[in-house]
Write an enzyme that holds these catalytic residues in place. Structure first.
Site, PDB file in Angstrom:
ATOM      1  N   PHE A  93       0.868  -1.181   0.000  1.00 28.52           N
ATOM      2  CA  PHE A  93       0.000   0.000   0.000  1.00 28.52           C
ATOM      3  C   PHE A  93       0.903   1.228   0.000  1.00 28.52           C
ATOM      4  O   PHE A  93       1.389   1.628   1.056  1.00 28.52           O
ATOM      5  CB  PHE A  93      -0.864  -0.033   1.251  1.00 28.52           C
ATOM      6  CG  PHE A  93      -2.192   0.641   1.097  1.00 28.52           C
ATOM      7  CD1 PHE A  93      -2.557   1.287  -0.077  1.00 28.52           C
ATOM      8  CD2 PHE A  93      -3.113   0.620   2.140  1.00 28.52           C
ATOM      9  CE1 PHE A  93      -3.788   1.888  -0.216  1.00 28.52           C
ATOM     10  CE2 PHE A  93      -4.350   1.229   2.012  1.00 28.52           C
ATOM     11  CZ  PHE A  93      -4.685   1.855   0.836  1.00 28.52           C
ATOM     12  N   ASP A 121      -5.107  -1.889  -0.649  1.00 32.87           N
ATOM     13  CA  ASP A 121      -5.292  -2.387   0.712  1.00 32.87           C
ATOM     14  C   ASP A 121      -5.383  -3.918   0.747  1.00 32.87           C
ATOM     15  O   ASP A 121      -6.391  -4.499   0.353  1.00 32.87           O
ATOM     16  CB  ASP A 121      -6.573  -1.761   1.283  1.00 32.87           C
ATOM     17  CG  ASP A 121      -6.799  -2.176   2.714  1.00 32.87           C
ATOM     18  OD1 ASP A 121      -5.925  -2.876   3.280  1.00 32.87           O
ATOM     19  OD2 ASP A 121      -7.847  -1.808   3.271  1.00 32.87           O
ATOM     20  N   ALA A 122      -4.316  -4.524   1.252  1.00 29.30           N
ATOM     21  CA  ALA A 122      -4.234  -5.998   1.285  1.00 29.30           C
ATOM     22  C   ALA A 122      -5.335  -6.611   2.144  1.00 29.30           C
ATOM     23  O   ALA A 122      -5.651  -7.794   1.989  1.00 29.30           O
ATOM     24  CB  ALA A 122      -2.868  -6.425   1.833  1.00 29.30           C
ATOM     25  N   LEU A 128       2.986  -7.789   6.515  1.00 31.68           N
ATOM     26  CA  LEU A 128       2.309  -6.496   6.671  1.00 31.68           C
ATOM     27  C   LEU A 128       2.632  -5.869   8.020  1.00 31.68           C
ATOM     28  O   LEU A 128       2.727  -6.564   9.022  1.00 31.68           O
ATOM     29  CB  LEU A 128       0.793  -6.680   6.634  1.00 31.68           C
ATOM     30  CG  LEU A 128       0.080  -6.921   5.324  1.00 31.68           C
ATOM     31  CD1 LEU A 128      -1.422  -6.740   5.522  1.00 31.68           C
ATOM     32  CD2 LEU A 128       0.569  -6.000   4.228  1.00 31.68           C
ATOM     33  N   ALA A 129       2.799  -4.572   8.014  1.00 25.71           N
ATOM     34  CA  ALA A 129       2.829  -3.813   9.266  1.00 25.71           C
ATOM     35  C   ALA A 129       1.967  -2.588   9.000  1.00 25.71           C
ATOM     36  O   ALA A 129       2.306  -1.765   8.159  1.00 25.71           O
ATOM     37  CB  ALA A 129       4.254  -3.412   9.627  1.00 25.71           C
ATOM     38  N   TYR A 187       6.505  -4.686  24.150  1.00 26.82           N
ATOM     39  CA  TYR A 187       6.373  -5.510  22.942  1.00 26.82           C
ATOM     40  C   TYR A 187       5.732  -6.865  23.241  1.00 26.82           C
ATOM     41  O   TYR A 187       4.537  -7.049  23.072  1.00 26.82           O
ATOM     42  CB  TYR A 187       7.735  -5.662  22.225  1.00 26.82           C
ATOM     43  CG  TYR A 187       7.508  -6.027  20.776  1.00 26.82           C
ATOM     44  CD1 TYR A 187       7.596  -5.090  19.754  1.00 26.82           C
ATOM     45  CD2 TYR A 187       7.134  -7.327  20.419  1.00 26.82           C
ATOM     46  CE1 TYR A 187       7.322  -5.420  18.441  1.00 26.82           C
ATOM     47  CE2 TYR A 187       6.856  -7.671  19.109  1.00 26.82           C
ATOM     48  CZ  TYR A 187       6.959  -6.716  18.128  1.00 26.82           C
ATOM     49  OH  TYR A 187       6.669  -7.045  16.828  1.00 26.82           O
ATOM     50  N   LEU A 216      15.222  -4.319  13.835  1.00 28.39           N
ATOM     51  CA  LEU A 216      15.874  -3.495  12.816  1.00 28.39           C
ATOM     52  C   LEU A 216      15.143  -2.181  12.639  1.00 28.39           C
ATOM     53  O   LEU A 216      13.961  -2.084  12.934  1.00 28.39           O
ATOM     54  CB  LEU A 216      15.822  -4.235  11.479  1.00 28.39           C
ATOM     55  CG  LEU A 216      16.905  -5.269  11.257  1.00 28.39           C
ATOM     56  CD1 LEU A 216      16.598  -6.088  10.039  1.00 28.39           C
ATOM     57  CD2 LEU A 216      18.245  -4.578  11.070  1.00 28.39           C
ATOM     58  N   VAL A 217      15.854  -1.208  12.108  1.00 29.46           N
ATOM     59  CA  VAL A 217      15.213   0.079  11.835  1.00 29.46           C
ATOM     60  C   VAL A 217      14.341  -0.088  10.590  1.00 29.46           C
ATOM     61  O   VAL A 217      14.841  -0.367   9.503  1.00 29.46           O
ATOM     62  CB  VAL A 217      16.262   1.177  11.541  1.00 29.46           C
ATOM     63  CG1 VAL A 217      15.583   2.524  11.353  1.00 29.46           C
ATOM     64  CG2 VAL A 217      17.316   1.239  12.625  1.00 29.46           C
ATOM     65  N   THR A 218      13.031   0.019  10.786  1.00 29.46           N
ATOM     66  CA  THR A 218      12.113   0.065   9.642  1.00 29.46           C
ATOM     67  C   THR A 218      11.067   1.123   9.990  1.00 29.46           C
ATOM     68  O   THR A 218      11.039   1.616  11.130  1.00 29.46           O
ATOM     69  CB  THR A 218      11.377  -1.281   9.404  1.00 29.46           C
ATOM     70  OG1 THR A 218      10.541  -1.542  10.547  1.00 29.46           O
ATOM     71  CG2 THR A 218      12.324  -2.445   9.192  1.00 29.46           C
TER      72      THR A 218
HETATM   73  P1  NAD Z   1       7.515  -2.050   7.109  1.00 24.30           P
HETATM   74  O1  NAD Z   1       6.748  -0.899   7.653  1.00 24.30           O
HETATM   75  O2  NAD Z   1       8.877  -1.797   6.581  1.00 24.30           O
HETATM   76  O3  NAD Z   1       6.680  -2.761   5.921  1.00 24.30           O
HETATM   77  C1  NAD Z   1       5.304  -2.898   5.946  1.00 24.30           C
HETATM   78  C2  NAD Z   1       4.785  -3.341   4.594  1.00 24.30           C
HETATM   79  O4  NAD Z   1       3.357  -3.523   4.714  1.00 24.30           O
HETATM   80  C3  NAD Z   1       4.992  -2.331   3.447  1.00 24.30           C
HETATM   81  O5  NAD Z   1       5.242  -3.026   2.245  1.00 24.30           O
HETATM   82  C4  NAD Z   1       3.613  -1.644   3.340  1.00 24.30           C
HETATM   83  O6  NAD Z   1       3.307  -1.122   2.052  1.00 24.30           O
HETATM   84  C5  NAD Z   1       2.721  -2.826   3.644  1.00 24.30           C
HETATM   85  N1  NAD Z   1       1.373  -2.439   4.085  1.00 24.30           N
HETATM   86  C6  NAD Z   1       1.013  -1.774   5.205  1.00 24.30           C
HETATM   87  N2  NAD Z   1      -0.362  -1.665   5.252  1.00 24.30           N
HETATM   88  C7  NAD Z   1      -0.818  -2.284   4.141  1.00 24.30           C
HETATM   89  C8  NAD Z   1      -2.119  -2.520   3.620  1.00 24.30           C
HETATM   90  N3  NAD Z   1      -3.226  -2.134   4.253  1.00 24.30           N
HETATM   91  N4  NAD Z   1      -2.223  -3.176   2.435  1.00 24.30           N
HETATM   92  C9  NAD Z   1      -1.118  -3.584   1.755  1.00 24.30           C
HETATM   93  N5  NAD Z   1       0.126  -3.410   2.221  1.00 24.30           N
HETATM   94  C10 NAD Z   1       0.272  -2.769   3.388  1.00 24.30           C
HETATM   95  O7  NAD Z   1       7.509  -3.147   8.259  1.00 24.30           O
HETATM   96  P2  NAD Z   1       8.535  -4.276   8.730  1.00 24.30           P
HETATM   97  O8  NAD Z   1       9.257  -3.775   9.910  1.00 24.30           O
HETATM   98  O9  NAD Z   1       9.270  -4.858   7.587  1.00 24.30           O
HETATM   99  O10 NAD Z   1       7.493  -5.334   9.311  1.00 24.30           O
HETATM  100  C11 NAD Z   1       7.048  -6.457   8.581  1.00 24.30           C
HETATM  101  C12 NAD Z   1       6.772  -7.590   9.550  1.00 24.30           C
HETATM  102  O11 NAD Z   1       8.012  -7.944  10.190  1.00 24.30           O
HETATM  103  C13 NAD Z   1       5.810  -7.209  10.680  1.00 24.30           C
HETATM  104  O12 NAD Z   1       4.996  -8.330  10.985  1.00 24.30           O
HETATM  105  C14 NAD Z   1       6.728  -6.910  11.849  1.00 24.30           C
HETATM  106  O13 NAD Z   1       6.109  -7.089  13.100  1.00 24.30           O
HETATM  107  C15 NAD Z   1       7.798  -7.974  11.591  1.00 24.30           C
HETATM  108  N6  NAD Z   1       9.088  -7.734  12.280  1.00 24.30           N
HETATM  109  C16 NAD Z   1       9.704  -6.511  12.247  1.00 24.30           C
HETATM  110  C17 NAD Z   1      10.881  -6.324  12.953  1.00 24.30           C
HETATM  111  C18 NAD Z   1      11.587  -4.987  12.969  1.00 24.30           C
HETATM  112  O14 NAD Z   1      12.452  -4.774  13.827  1.00 24.30           O
HETATM  113  N7  NAD Z   1      11.307  -4.100  12.063  1.00 24.30           N
HETATM  114  C19 NAD Z   1      11.469  -7.391  13.659  1.00 24.30           C
HETATM  115  C20 NAD Z   1      10.841  -8.642  13.616  1.00 24.30           C
HETATM  116  C21 NAD Z   1       9.646  -8.795  12.938  1.00 24.30           C
END
Ligand code: NAD
Length: 403
Positions: free
Chosen positions: A73, A110-111, A138-139, A234, A272-274
């Site tokens: 999205f 919207d997924a 998704l996040a 968390y 990680l930083v996201t």
């Molecule tokens: P991110 O914010 O980088 O990516 C989120 C993705 O979801 C993007 O591609 C965004 O476009 C998509 N998205 C969001 N809402 C949407 C919707 N309604 N429809 C379609 N797409 C949608 O997030 P991330 O940090 O890569 O997180 C991804 C997963 O990894 C999550 O489940 C998170 O909990 C998990 N995770 C993250 C970390 C971390 O430190 N960042 C660590 C472990 C696990």
């Protein structure tokens, strides 16, 4: 136009197309450097444009030569404003994948909705026939329920007790106290609705009912557990409850996938930083210290190193997939090493605004934060005049397949 970062709270409202493209290129190099592997052939990544989902897509394509469909999205550029980073990332990813002869198409929307699922099913049916890997990454802060239209907003709160602790405002480089009231029951339910497994299960049901799951299909979603220091916010907080639901969903999906001789699981990834993690209180401070310790130990990984290792060395290594006693893959192994965690625990109470730059890797945190938006990427001339209007090849060409 000359694009500069503009921040608001924990997000940056501008993105640099050339910097984002360079990030993608760097991730592709990292995957190639790790070497090719025999992996998935047809991959669906839900949440494919940034963070762990983008890294999954890159690792599957450039490591295993997989055909990928990515769902996300993101905002295209409009009225002279920059697009979102995930838009630019995907434009670069598709362009580079196509240049090397790989199939890559994307769906932006919207997924959580029925419409986007329908479009995805039709595209898989038309182009791939089936998928053998489905990654759910998704996040999102909110979800409109596809059956009821009800809108759920997730929140990051402790449960039962208030949380009082310290965090960092990374962009101001200031240590601050955080006080968070405990979640209400409704907060918990809402967060589970958004970040739990219901939507993942809906995707898998849709794929199964359209007969689009290949023999031996694997589906996974990403989890985070982390150390005691972050548990109140968390693991034991609202997001942790959503992850518990995601885990329950994985266990149920595992049963559903038996008839395909397939498997569903969670991969517990590293912090990680996201864009998603920047929004979580306490976590940016934890990551700043973690980065310092892991860089010193030589074990630091980014999303792409995590994903290249996950796919090549864990899932498609040719050996049985190693799982923890709860049935999850552990990619947080280096992060959770006791030596690393002991050092973090010792540093945590000592960190102040004054010593932030020496006791933590706040510089590394900030740099990675800006890099998420295409800024501070080495080799980019930020004085350069660039066009903000960048097309994602498959989105500008595609006619949606007829059902
Ligand atoms: P991110 O914010 O980088 O990516 C989120 C993705 O979801 C993007 O591609 C965004 O476009 C998509 N998205 C969001 N809402 C949407 C919707 N309604 N429809 C379609 N797409 C949608 O997030 P991330 O940090 O890569 O997180 C991804 C997963 O990894 C999550 O489940 C998170 O909990 C998990 N995770 C993250 C970390 C971390 O430190 N960042 C660590 C472990 C696990």
């Amino acid at each position: 136009m000359i694009i500069t970062p503009k921040t608001r709270g924990f997000i940056c409202t501008t993105a640099h197309p050339i910097g984002c493209a360079k990030n993608v290129e760097n991730q592709i190099h990292a995957v190639k450097a790790k070497g090719a592997y025999k992996g998935p052939k047809h991959v669906l990544v839900i949440g494919a444009s940034t963070g762990y989902g983008l890294a999954s897509r890159i690792a599957a394509t450039f490591g295993a030569g997989a055909k990928t469909i990515g769902v996300f999205f993101e905002k295209p550029s409009e009225g002279g404003r920059t697009a979102s980073p995930g838009w630019y990332n995907t434009a670069a990813f598709e362009t580079l994948a196509h240049q090397e002869g790989y199939y890559a198409k994307s769906i932006n929307g919207d997924a959580f909705s029925k419409e986007i699922k329908k479009q995805t099913m039709a595209l898989i049916k038309q182009d791939l026939g089936s998928v053998d890997l489905v990654i759910y990454s998704l996040a999102s802060p909110r979800r409109v329920h596809p059956d009821t239209g009800e809108v759920f907003s997730s929140c990051l709160k402790p449960i039962h007790q208030p949380f009082i602790g310290k965090s960092v405002d990374p962009l101001r480089r200031e240590i601050k106290d955080v006080h968070l009231d405990p979640a209400t029951e409704e907060d918990v339910l809402n967060t589970v609705q958004v970040m739990g497994g219901e939507d993942w299960a809906m995707w898998m049901d849709a794929l199964a009912s359209e007969d689009l799951l290949a023999e031996g299909v694997i589906s996974m979603a990403y989890d985070y557990i982390g150390p005691e220091l972050t548990h109140a916010i968390y693991k034991n907080g609202t997001i942790g409850k959503a992850k518990d639901h995601l885990y329950k969903t994985a266990m149920e999906l595992n049963k559903t996938l038996e008839k395909y001789h397939g498997q569903a699981f969670l991969s517990v990834n590293k912090a990680l930083v996201t864009q998603a993690s920047a929004a979580i209180p306490v976590v940016p401070l934890y990551i700043s210290i973690l980065y310092k310790i892991m860089k010193e130990a030589g074990t630091q990984e980014g999303c792409i190193e995590q994903l290249a290792r996950l796919l090549k060395d864990k899932i498609y290594s040719g050996k049985p997939i190693e799982l923890d006693p709860a049935g999850r893959i552990r990619m947080d192994d280096y992060e959770m090493e006791s030596g690393v965690q002991q050092k973090i625990k010792a540093l945590w109470p000592k960190v102040t605004t004054e010593n932030l730059a020496t006791l933590t890797d706040i510089d590394g945190y900030c740099k990675e934060f800006y890099q998420l938006f295409g800024f501070e990427v080495p080799g980019i001339d930020y004085g350069m005049d660039v066009s903000v209007d960048v097309k994602i090849p498959s989105l500008s060409l595609r006619q949606f397949p007829r059902e």
